[in-house]
Scaffold this active site. Structure first.
Site, PDB file in Angstrom:
ATOM      1  N   ASP A  13       3.622  -3.292 -11.077  1.00  0.00           N
ATOM      2  CA  ASP A  13       2.944  -3.223  -9.792  1.00  0.00           C
ATOM      3  C   ASP A  13       1.647  -4.025  -9.774  1.00  0.00           C
ATOM      4  O   ASP A  13       1.522  -4.982  -9.016  1.00  0.00           O
ATOM      5  CB  ASP A  13       2.681  -1.768  -9.394  1.00  0.00           C
ATOM      6  CG  ASP A  13       2.349  -1.618  -7.912  1.00  0.00           C
ATOM      7  OD1 ASP A  13       2.498  -2.597  -7.162  1.00  0.00           O
ATOM      8  OD2 ASP A  13       1.948  -0.520  -7.501  1.00  0.00           O
ATOM      9  N   HIS A  51       8.649  -1.993  -0.032  1.00  0.00           N
ATOM     10  CA  HIS A  51       7.763  -0.898  -0.391  1.00  0.00           C
ATOM     11  C   HIS A  51       8.193   0.273   0.496  1.00  0.00           C
ATOM     12  O   HIS A  51       8.009   0.227   1.715  1.00  0.00           O
ATOM     13  CB  HIS A  51       6.309  -1.251  -0.084  1.00  0.00           C
ATOM     14  CG  HIS A  51       5.672  -2.185  -1.052  1.00  0.00           C
ATOM     15  ND1 HIS A  51       6.145  -3.458  -1.278  1.00  0.00           N
ATOM     16  CD2 HIS A  51       4.575  -2.035  -1.853  1.00  0.00           C
ATOM     17  CE1 HIS A  51       5.367  -4.051  -2.174  1.00  0.00           C
ATOM     18  NE2 HIS A  51       4.414  -3.210  -2.538  1.00  0.00           N
ATOM     19  N   HIS A  91       8.569  -5.583 -10.064  1.00  0.00           N
ATOM     20  CA  HIS A  91       7.637  -5.294  -8.967  1.00  0.00           C
ATOM     21  C   HIS A  91       6.204  -5.581  -9.408  1.00  0.00           C
ATOM     22  O   HIS A  91       5.640  -4.871 -10.232  1.00  0.00           O
ATOM     23  CB  HIS A  91       7.747  -3.835  -8.525  1.00  0.00           C
ATOM     24  CG  HIS A  91       6.962  -3.543  -7.275  1.00  0.00           C
ATOM     25  ND1 HIS A  91       7.567  -3.380  -6.047  1.00  0.00           N
ATOM     26  CD2 HIS A  91       5.635  -3.390  -7.055  1.00  0.00           C
ATOM     27  CE1 HIS A  91       6.634  -3.140  -5.124  1.00  0.00           C
ATOM     28  NE2 HIS A  91       5.447  -3.144  -5.718  1.00  0.00           N
ATOM     29  N   TRP A 133      -5.931  -2.092  -6.552  1.00  0.00           N
ATOM     30  CA  TRP A 133      -5.226  -0.821  -6.694  1.00  0.00           C
ATOM     31  C   TRP A 133      -5.278  -0.249  -8.109  1.00  0.00           C
ATOM     32  O   TRP A 133      -5.232   0.962  -8.283  1.00  0.00           O
ATOM     33  CB  TRP A 133      -3.766  -1.001  -6.282  1.00  0.00           C
ATOM     34  CG  TRP A 133      -3.614  -1.361  -4.849  1.00  0.00           C
ATOM     35  CD1 TRP A 133      -3.579  -0.500  -3.780  1.00  0.00           C
ATOM     36  CD2 TRP A 133      -3.478  -2.672  -4.301  1.00  0.00           C
ATOM     37  NE1 TRP A 133      -3.434  -1.205  -2.608  1.00  0.00           N
ATOM     38  CE2 TRP A 133      -3.369  -2.539  -2.896  1.00  0.00           C
ATOM     39  CE3 TRP A 133      -3.439  -3.957  -4.866  1.00  0.00           C
ATOM     40  CZ2 TRP A 133      -3.221  -3.642  -2.054  1.00  0.00           C
ATOM     41  CZ3 TRP A 133      -3.299  -5.038  -4.018  1.00  0.00           C
ATOM     42  CH2 TRP A 133      -3.198  -4.886  -2.634  1.00  0.00           C
ATOM     43  N   HIS A 180       2.272  -7.780  -7.998  1.00  0.00           N
ATOM     44  CA  HIS A 180       1.522  -8.449  -6.934  1.00  0.00           C
ATOM     45  C   HIS A 180       0.662  -9.539  -7.574  1.00  0.00           C
ATOM     46  O   HIS A 180      -0.503  -9.330  -7.892  1.00  0.00           O
ATOM     47  CB  HIS A 180       0.658  -7.448  -6.172  1.00  0.00           C
ATOM     48  CG  HIS A 180       1.455  -6.491  -5.341  1.00  0.00           C
ATOM     49  ND1 HIS A 180       1.717  -6.708  -4.011  1.00  0.00           N
ATOM     50  CD2 HIS A 180       2.084  -5.336  -5.665  1.00  0.00           C
ATOM     51  CE1 HIS A 180       2.455  -5.710  -3.542  1.00  0.00           C
ATOM     52  NE2 HIS A 180       2.694  -4.866  -4.536  1.00  0.00           N
ATOM     53  N   GLU A 204       5.902   4.980  -0.158  1.00  0.00           N
ATOM     54  CA  GLU A 204       4.868   5.109  -1.187  1.00  0.00           C
ATOM     55  C   GLU A 204       3.773   6.027  -0.640  1.00  0.00           C
ATOM     56  O   GLU A 204       2.693   5.598  -0.254  1.00  0.00           O
ATOM     57  CB  GLU A 204       4.286   3.748  -1.575  1.00  0.00           C
ATOM     58  CG  GLU A 204       3.352   3.832  -2.771  1.00  0.00           C
ATOM     59  CD  GLU A 204       2.690   2.507  -3.118  1.00  0.00           C
ATOM     60  OE1 GLU A 204       1.987   2.465  -4.142  1.00  0.00           O
ATOM     61  OE2 GLU A 204       2.861   1.527  -2.364  1.00  0.00           O
ATOM     62  N   GLN A 213       1.988  -6.938   4.172  1.00  0.00           N
ATOM     63  CA  GLN A 213       1.230  -5.803   3.647  1.00  0.00           C
ATOM     64  C   GLN A 213       0.766  -4.840   4.743  1.00  0.00           C
ATOM     65  O   GLN A 213       0.751  -3.628   4.552  1.00  0.00           O
ATOM     66  CB  GLN A 213       0.010  -6.312   2.874  1.00  0.00           C
ATOM     67  CG  GLN A 213      -0.980  -5.250   2.433  1.00  0.00           C
ATOM     68  CD  GLN A 213      -0.474  -4.348   1.322  1.00  0.00           C
ATOM     69  OE1 GLN A 213      -0.448  -4.728   0.163  1.00  0.00           O
ATOM     70  NE2 GLN A 213      -0.044  -3.142   1.689  1.00  0.00           N
TER      71      GLN A 213
END
Length: 413
Positions: free
Chosen positions: A309, A210, A57, A315, A59, A213, A152
């Site tokens: 992630d 996702h 996982h 983030w 991005h 979360e 997203q």
């Protein structure tokens, strides 16, 4: 008989000491004391040899973008999503490719040879998809890069997202993504889970959502995901990423939920680095730990793989590309401190994550010759010290070497 490469005397994660002989891209033999000659020999006596590190996982379209156009001041997940929305409007294919290739170079040096990256499909231009498809082609001789079409801003919440997702799949993206808890209503979230699973069944693809979360214990889309997996016959092809709402759920409800997830063969992908810093931001004390119920999942036989992630993005401001950092944090947050549990943390950043991604990794004759030689005696020491990767072999070729850092004392006792 002669081989291209022999790894001599390495210790496998289960404690077996063996040689590994490689011809071309394949493990040609694995046995103690292989006496044949080889074009190259790596002496691994006393060192851990395992399958490569795997990140299920990530991005990659956002990586290394920290500070563009600004910094996430609150540190929250929601501000990160809003900030990404600003950055997304500024993306170019070249910028995505350049940052992603920088990251891939770092990943290979850490023995990270397989990555599942979610790529945002919200914007009609699909800039991230174009960029990461190019990256996937450029790194395929070394890294197994798997792409997830990820809306997203929501499958239904964002106009055109579903059509964009289907376009991304038609362009060659591998996996169907989603974010049900970010839809406008719980029903819309459930509908998005159903749509994702039906599309996967129609196209013969995997699903990775996702899922939940959030700190909200009423966010229960994982239940719908498990049920839809069973209805659509997708067992073994579906993952729920994050699942952090489970840290807040009632124990009785979870006692029914975990057997359902196990029955459906749905994998869990917690992300300990990012979620320990993103979750619980609205609380004073006590604060939630920011990760799903990993020990309980393992006890129910649910496949679990730790993901990284994010790295230096809207983030998460830190990150090293090292899955041993992820295992180290996961061990602490989930309180996995027995010897067997600590070893399971190594498994969750190697073999378990590879299985979730459907990769044919394994230290057995006839399997693809991708492996890592770690400067540690066993998986627990590797996590404890975040040990250097002495050699990284991808598809039969040595692609990275690292020299252990040696300190020199200038004093005595």
């Amino acid at each position: 008989m002669s081989f291209d490469l022999i790894i001599r005397g390495g210790t496998l994660p289960d404690g077996t000491v063996t040689d590994i002989a490689i011809t071309g891209q394949t493990i040609a033999d694995i046995a103690p004391n292989i006496t044949a000659e080889a074009g190259e020999v790596i002496e691994a006596s006393g060192k851990l040899v395992s399958t490569p590190f795997v990140d299920p996982h990530f991005h990659m379209d956002a990586t290394l973008s920290y500070g563009i156009p600004r910094i996430n001041a609150s540190g929250t997940l929601l501000e990160g999503i809003a900030l990404w929305g600003e950055l997304r409007e500024m993306l170019t294919v070249d910028a995505v490719v350049d940052r992603a290739l920088q990251y891939c170079s770092l990943a290979v040096s850490k023995g990270l040879l397989a990555i599942r990256s979610h790529v945002d499909v919200t914007h009609a231009g699909l800039v991230g998809v174009q960029g990461l498809l190019e990256v996937r082609e450029r790194v395929k001789h070394v890294i197994d890069l798997q792409l997830v079409a990820f809306p997203q801003d929501g499958w239904f919440r964002s106009a055109g997202a579903e059509a964009n997702l289907i376009r991304a799949l038609d362009m060659g993206v591998d996996v169907i993504g989603g974010i049900p808890h970010f839809e406008r209503t719980m029903q819309a979230g459930a509908d998005s889970v159903r749509a994702a699973c039906e599309l996967a069944a129609d196209r013969g693809l995997m699903v990775d959502l996702h899922c939940d979360e959030t700190d909200d214990p009423m966010s229960r889309h994982i239940e719908t995901l498990a049920a839809e997996t069973l209805r659509c016959g997708l067992q073994g092809r579906v993952a729920g990423s994050h699942l952090t709402s489970m840290h807040s759920m009632d124990n009785y409800y979870v006692s029914k939920l975990l057997p359902l997830i196990a029955e459906a063969g749905v994998a869990a992908i917690p992300n300990p680095l990012a979620n320990i810093i993103l979750q619980g931001r609205m609380e004073t004390y006590p604060k939630r730990r920011g990760m799903t119920r990993v020990p309980e999942m393992l006890a129910h036989g649910i496949p679990v793989g730790f993901g990284q992630d994010s790295m230096r993005d809207p983030w998460y401001p830190l990150g090293t590309g090292d899955m041993l950092d992820v295992a180290f944090m996961g061990l602490h947050v989930a309180q996995l401190s027995s010897p067997d549990q600590m070893r399971s943390c190594y498994h969750m950043v190697t073999a378990s994550s590879a299985a979730i991604m459907g990769l044919d990794y394994g230290l057995e004759k006839g399997r693809v010759a991708s492996l890592v030689v770690v400067d540690a005696a066993d998986p627990i020491e590797a996590i404890r010290t975040r040990a250097p990767r002495l050699a990284v072999v991808s598809k039969g070729r040595v692609v990275a070497r690292n020299t252990p850092v040696q300190g020199t004392l200038t004093t005595g006792w």
